[in-house]
Design an enzyme around this catalytic site. Sequence first.
Site, short mmCIF file in Angstrom:
data_model
loop_
_atom_site.label_atom_id
_atom_site.label_comp_id
_atom_site.label_asym_id
_atom_site.label_seq_id
_atom_site.Cartn_x
_atom_site.Cartn_y
_atom_site.Cartn_z
N ILE A 1 4.11 -1.00 3.55
CA ILE A 1 3.82 0.41 3.26
C ILE A 1 4.91 0.91 2.32
O ILE A 1 6.10 0.77 2.59
CB ILE A 1 3.80 1.26 4.55
CG1 ILE A 1 2.81 0.66 5.57
CG2 ILE A 1 3.42 2.70 4.20
CD1 ILE A 1 1.39 0.47 5.07
N LYS A 2 4.48 1.46 1.19
CA LYS A 2 5.44 1.91 0.18
C LYS A 2 5.89 3.34 0.47
O LYS A 2 5.07 4.24 0.65
CB LYS A 2 4.80 1.83 -1.22
CG LYS A 2 4.49 0.40 -1.64
CD LYS A 2 3.84 0.32 -3.02
CE LYS A 2 4.86 0.44 -4.12
NZ LYS A 2 4.25 0.15 -5.45
N ILE A 3 7.20 3.51 0.51
CA ILE A 3 7.83 4.81 0.76
C ILE A 3 8.82 5.06 -0.37
O ILE A 3 9.63 4.18 -0.69
CB ILE A 3 8.56 4.82 2.12
CG1 ILE A 3 7.57 4.62 3.27
CG2 ILE A 3 9.34 6.12 2.30
CD1 ILE A 3 8.21 4.52 4.64
N LEU B 1 0.86 -1.19 0.00
CA LEU B 1 0.00 0.00 0.00
C LEU B 1 0.88 1.24 0.00
O LEU B 1 1.77 1.37 0.85
CB LEU B 1 -0.90 0.01 1.24
CG LEU B 1 -1.72 1.27 1.50
CD1 LEU B 1 -2.74 1.50 0.40
CD2 LEU B 1 -2.42 1.18 2.86
#
Length: 375
Positions: free
Chosen positions: A142-144, A111
Amino acid sequence: MTKKNANTQALHALGQSLWVDNITRQMLDDGTLQRYIDELAITGLTSNPTIFEHAIGKSTAYDAQIAELSRAGKSGEALFFELAITDLRRAADLFKPIHAATEGVDGWASLEASPLLVDDAEGTIAAAAQLHRAAARDNIYIKIPGTAAGVKAIEASIFAGVPVNVTLLFSREQYLAAAEAYLRGIERRIAAGLDPKVESVASLFVSRWDVAVKDKLPKDRAKEKGNRLGIAIAQRCYRAYRELLAAPRWQKLAAAGAHPQRLLWASTGTKDPDAPDTLYVQALAAPDTVDTLPDKTLEAFADHGSVGAVMAPDGGDAEAVIAEHGALGIDDTALAAQLQQEGGDSFKKSWEALLKGIADKAERAGNAASKAGLA
């Protein structure tokens, strides 16, 4: 008994994870994702703002939930994340057996944090923690982004125990900055007496390189040199990845129980209509990596792909190919920075279109409810 596809299974047997680069509510509802898992060796998936823009904007599958959340007072980003998390939880649950069997190495869904935070480290750290809690699944990344601000957020998020998929990486240097942030986060956890197992992948975008240089190469050399630079950049990164895993610093963390941050190949769909549709998948076959494939590319490889030579740990001819492009005026360092900037801008554009599309659907639902006397 389910018949497994020999082509995708060959990559899986090689030690490469195959993830589908897509999610829609329809593919969850109609069993497509389950078929990918059962037949095509798919063990994870990724999402991004562009994927959700298409999924929500081109479907009525989300309309009822949009109307319901809108009536409950949700709007904007908050409403979108409710929609996305609903889908990603379902996907994560399908991957849960894989996640358990691999002790957390595989079986992930991803996400993306708001792309509006691309240059805001503190905002990204807070958003990643909040999204991780809201997702309420052990196997949702979690996409960063691997920008300067993102690198700070990666270290802090890993230290906080948030699993991270680093996105928007376009070069060895950008990859190594993200890997360094991951290592620091794990080292800080060990120093604090915390569990060193916080999973991460680092996503290198491949085919966009070849799109970017297509019109910059001399016309008499374009066909000869075309669609080679992205693979060479990937080969260069793979060498750096193997060197990192062999280094004493990583071996110390591995001995303490940490899992490696795996290198992930993103943007592996062929953009050039004159090139083989399985070009990047076949060229990027390598153990201990992840390949994310758009549906079309996945189906193409399953139909007629093959596994040939495995990527060379020493990078193969990467430096020669990059040097050849340099001699033709392609500055790979400058282009990597440009591609990362353009990638972030593209996700922002999709984000804005996504939120507008959701707002329009919510408004139409509200108007319909008013006419029906339900609001």
